[in-house]
Design an enzyme around this catalytic site. Structure first.
Site, short mmCIF file in Angstrom:
data_model
loop_
_atom_site.label_atom_id
_atom_site.label_comp_id
_atom_site.label_asym_id
_atom_site.label_seq_id
_atom_site.Cartn_x
_atom_site.Cartn_y
_atom_site.Cartn_z
N ASP A 199 0.87 -1.18 0.00
CA ASP A 199 0.00 0.00 0.00
C ASP A 199 0.90 1.23 0.00
OD1 ASP A 199 -1.75 -2.10 0.53
OD2 ASP A 199 -3.00 -0.92 1.88
N LYS A 252 -6.91 3.33 -3.29
CA LYS A 252 -7.33 3.31 -1.89
C LYS A 252 -7.57 4.73 -1.41
CE LYS A 252 -5.27 1.89 2.56
NZ LYS A 252 -4.15 1.16 3.20
N LYS A 275 -10.31 0.36 -2.45
CA LYS A 275 -10.25 0.09 -1.02
C LYS A 275 -10.51 1.35 -0.21
CE LYS A 275 -7.05 -1.37 2.64
NZ LYS A 275 -5.68 -1.85 2.96
#
Lengths: 478, 318
Positions: free
Chosen positions: B155, B218, B254
């Site tokens: 991430d 995300k 996400k």
């Protein structure tokens, strides 16, 4: 289950107590009709009979008008604005308290999805009573002169598409301004008006201030033509509006008419695309398209036509048609078999005239009156589906190339109730809004209503305004 | 500009120079704030009950990246979290596992050992998380360390300063460099939407990340407020849907931070279902970055099965 299929989530009917038969509400009491045959009101989603309702004949209408006159002369007219406001606030609070019940009743009788009656109609009904309650003691500040006075008795006839909301649009400003009313709801959707009569009793509203007479066109005609009615307010078809205008011509009566529409929803190439698609959907499929200001004529700039159409069709595929009481339903039932027949007929004409018809695959319930969300492409100004009000979930798509052409096409209609503009360019929004001959012009949104905002039409969409200060003016002599 | 018409070739074109990239991103259709928020509000009034709710709760559990990102994290804490990831509800073995456990790079090895053979992925926030304010060399090294320690998913945070000052090429190059450093690991690109502020920026950043090779986009680090919101996620879902139309590729989404209740999670699933479509209702394409959400899902799940709510003490802390 491999996919996310929403389980049915129906709202319970148990909250509503529907009586087997209803009388008329005259002088604070439910009374039997003297000279009309009772008629049945059905749930358009199932064709189940909900209740039997009285038809008011001329004698019944006369009684109601007399009760209203007496209440105007003796109680409501002389009462201070501050005291009238108390009653209106009380009614508004009662509507909020009974909101769920009214929403279920409205969806049962009208066929509209509970999502709309619960989240849009009934909250707006309460908001209108609250808003006009606030005006009742401030009429001299409404900008209509120093000493505005009520007309007297208002005769009001409302349609079946927003039964309770149209009642609020009519009754709230009329009472705030000091008038008393006789209201006739539509014959297919009388139940929430009768529930409102109970609310008037609950609020201890003085007898005769609000009277409700049920019935069809004959009852409405008797009301509008009654010599002791001072002010006529009508929302409905242009055809009936024309008849009313003729019948009151030459009398002392004041009149406002809110009639049909064929609104242009204009999409420019720089529009916020995803919100535009939502706005198109909301413009035409809100309340099954039973909306006089529905965005039924989509005008798309040619440069983005393919993209808009592709996205619109994809979005239409996600609309959920079915049981109005299911909280996940987007599109409910068509209000009556007569209306369904009219939508079918006009859609057939659209096909016959060469427009291309498309609907997403959707299963319609076997019982009741249903029509799938439908879009017609290849439509030109010469097609009947581009000119006549269909009053159903049927969208006609046309194209344009320049802002001037958009304005020309948008205005090329006998109607002028509303219009929508979709563009990220603020200067264009302002320029367009000035050019469009429509009572309401929405920018980057559609079908938004608010008690503070005036609403009404140009040309065959009627005259007079409802909502806001302008809505008060219609109920005041000055 | 039409996103639907652009094929793979023309999209490769737009990244060929900073100027073209910039023109492409600025040419994306705008997002109307009022309209986007109204749409999200409508989607959150969907009523999900009975079988649909059962399905949604289990799906949400399978989509969780169980996360601990604190300065005070220790191997002990991570081991406990991994145990929970494998058996979220010790009282009910039918409860599904979560998708991944998300930790800082220095704890990846611990998590990897604990989760060995479980099928649960280890995700790591590399790239000078959460601010991202260090040199590219350090970010690349951070990523390589995490992957070397066994991270299956990386991430990364974008350089919000560069993005807000319009240096889209810099952001693009950085994502592309991390993409390369991450190797086979799945790359999730954190936009930190709370700092991008406008929906127009969110849409542009989403496209930028996808063009640069993100597998997932995300919302947030969880360290900035507001973190994930439904309208922001809606805009990102629209972007992955449009990108799929243009390229045929599926990019995941996400939302992270602030999603604490089953009720909220279900609103997100409804939004996924009706925006990107049912294809995205899969842990491969949609994740929740959350730590406290799991227990509420477990509680609602037990309620559905038994008819009553157990107390919070019936579920493990972590």
């Amino acid at each position: 289950m491999s996919r996310f299929e929403y389980a049915p989530a129906p709202e319970s009917r148990a909250i509503v107590d529907i009586k087997s038969s209803y009388g008329l509400f005259v002088n604070g009491q439910f009374v039997d009709a003297t000279d009309g045959k009772p008629f049945k009101t059905v749930s358009p989603a199932s064709e189940e009979v909900l209740a039997e309702v009285s038809e008011a004949g001329p004698a019944d209408v006369d009684k109601a008008v007399r009760a209203a006159r007496k209440a105007f002369d003796k109680v409501w007219g002389p009462m201070s604005g501050k005291d009238r406001a108390k009653y209106l606030f009380r009614i508004a609070r009662l509507i909020q308290e009974r909101a769920r019940e009214l929403a279920v009743l409205e969806s049962l009788d009208n066929g509209k999805p509970i999502r709309e009656s619960r989240d849009v109609d009934i909250p707006l009904v309460a908001a209108h009573f609250f808003y006009y309650a606030g005006w009742a003691d401030k009429l001299e500040y409404a900008g209509v002169g120093d000493d505005p006075r009520p007309w007297g008795v208002a005769g009001q006839v409302i349609p079946w598409n927003f039964p309770m909301l149209m009642l609020a649009w009519k009754i709230a400003p009329a009472l705030a301004a000091g008038n008393t009313v006789v209201l006739k709801p539509a014959e297919t959707t009388p139940l929430t008006a009768l529930a409102f009569a109970e609310i008037c009793q609950q609020a201890d509203l003085p007898p005769g201030v609000v009277n409700i007479v049920t019935g069809a066109g004959r009852t409405g005609q008797a009301l509008v033509e009654h010599p002791d009615v001072d002010k006529v307010a009508f929302t409905g078809s242009t055809e009936v509006g024309r008849a009313i205008a003729k019948s009151v011509a030459g009398t002392h009566k004041a009149v406002t008419l809110e009639l049909g529409g064929k609104a242009a929803n204009i999409v420019f190439e720089d529009a916020p695309i995803d919100q535009t698609i939502e706005g198109i959907v909301n413009g035409i499929f809100f309340n099954q398209g039973h909306v006089c200001c529905a965005g039924s004529r989509l005008l798309v700039q040619e440069s983005v036509y393919d993209e808009v159409l592709a996205r619109l069709k994809r979005r239409m595929g996600t609309l959920r048609v079915g049981d109005p009481l299911d909280k996940n339903t987007d599109i409910g039932a068509i209000n009556s078999s007569a209306q369904l027949a009219k939508i079918r007929e006009l859609s057939q004409i659209g096909e016959d005239e060469g427009a291309e018809r498309w609907s997403p695959e959707c299963e319609l319930p076997a019982e009741g009156y249903w029509f799938p969300p439908t879009v017609f492409t290849g439509v030109s100004q010469a097609h009947r589906i581009a000119r006549e009000e269909i009053f159903g979930p049927v969208l006609s798509v046309l194209t344009f190339r320049t802002p001037a052409e958009a304005v020309e096409k948008a205005n090329n209609t006998p109607f002028g109730l509303s219009a929508g503009i979709w563009t990220e360019k603020g200067s264009r929004i302002l320029w367009m809004a000035n050019q469009l001959r429509a009572g309401v012009v929405w920018a980057n949104t559609f079908n938004r209503f608010d008690p503070t905002s005036p609403f009404g039409g140009y040309k065959e969409s009627g005259y007079g305004r409802e909502g806001g200060r302008h809505g008060l003016e219609a109920y005041l002599a000055h | 500009m039409t996103t639907l018409d652009s094929g793979v070739d023309s999209l490769a074109d737009v990244t060929s120079s900073e100027d073209r990239l910039r023109r492409f991103l600025l040419g994306l259709p705008g997002v109307d704030q009022v309209g986007a928020e109204a749409r999200a509000a409508t989607l959150s009034t969907r009523s999900i009950k009975t079988t649909a709710k059962q399905y949604a709760l289990d799906l949400a559990i399978r989509m969780i990246d169980l996360t601990t990102l604190e300065g005070q994290d220790t191997p002990g804490k991570v081991r406990a979290l991994c145990a929970k990831a494998k058996r979220p509800d010790p009282a009910d073995p039918s409860t599904p596992q979560v998708a991944a456990v998300c930790v800082y790079p220095d704890l990846v090895a611990t998590a990897k050992r604990e989760l060995d053979g479980s099928g649960i992925n280890v995700a790591s926030v590399a790239t000078a998380f959460p601010s991202g304010r260090s040199s590219l060399a350090i970010k690349v090294q951070d990523t390589k360390d995490a992957v070397a320690a066994g991270a299956d998913e990386v991430d990364m945070v974008i350089d919000r300063g560069a993005f807000l000052s319009g240096r889209y090429g810099l952001v693009f190059d950085e994502i592309a460099a991390i993409r390369e450093a991450a190797g086979d690991a799945h790359l999730k690109v954190i936009l930190e939407t709370g700092e991008l502020v406008t929906y127009d920026n969110v849409r542009r950043a989403s496209w930028l990340a996808m063009l640069a090779g993100a597998d997932f986009i995300k919302t947030s680090t969880g360290k900035v407020s507001p973190a994930a919101t439904l309208p922001v996620t809606l805009v990102m879902l629209e972007a992955v849907r449009d990108y799929h139309e243009a390229t045929g590729l599926h990019i995941g989404v996400k939302p992270a931070g602030g999603i604490r209740t089953a009720k909220d999670a279900i609103k997100y699933l409804v939004t996924v279902n009706e925006t990107a479509g049912p294809d995205w209702l899969d842990p491969e394409l949609f994740r929740f970055g959350a730590s406290s959400l799991l227990n509420d899902l477990l509680m609602q799940r037990t309620k559905l099965a038994t008819g009553h709510y157990p107390g919070p003490d019936y579920f493990t802390l972590d």
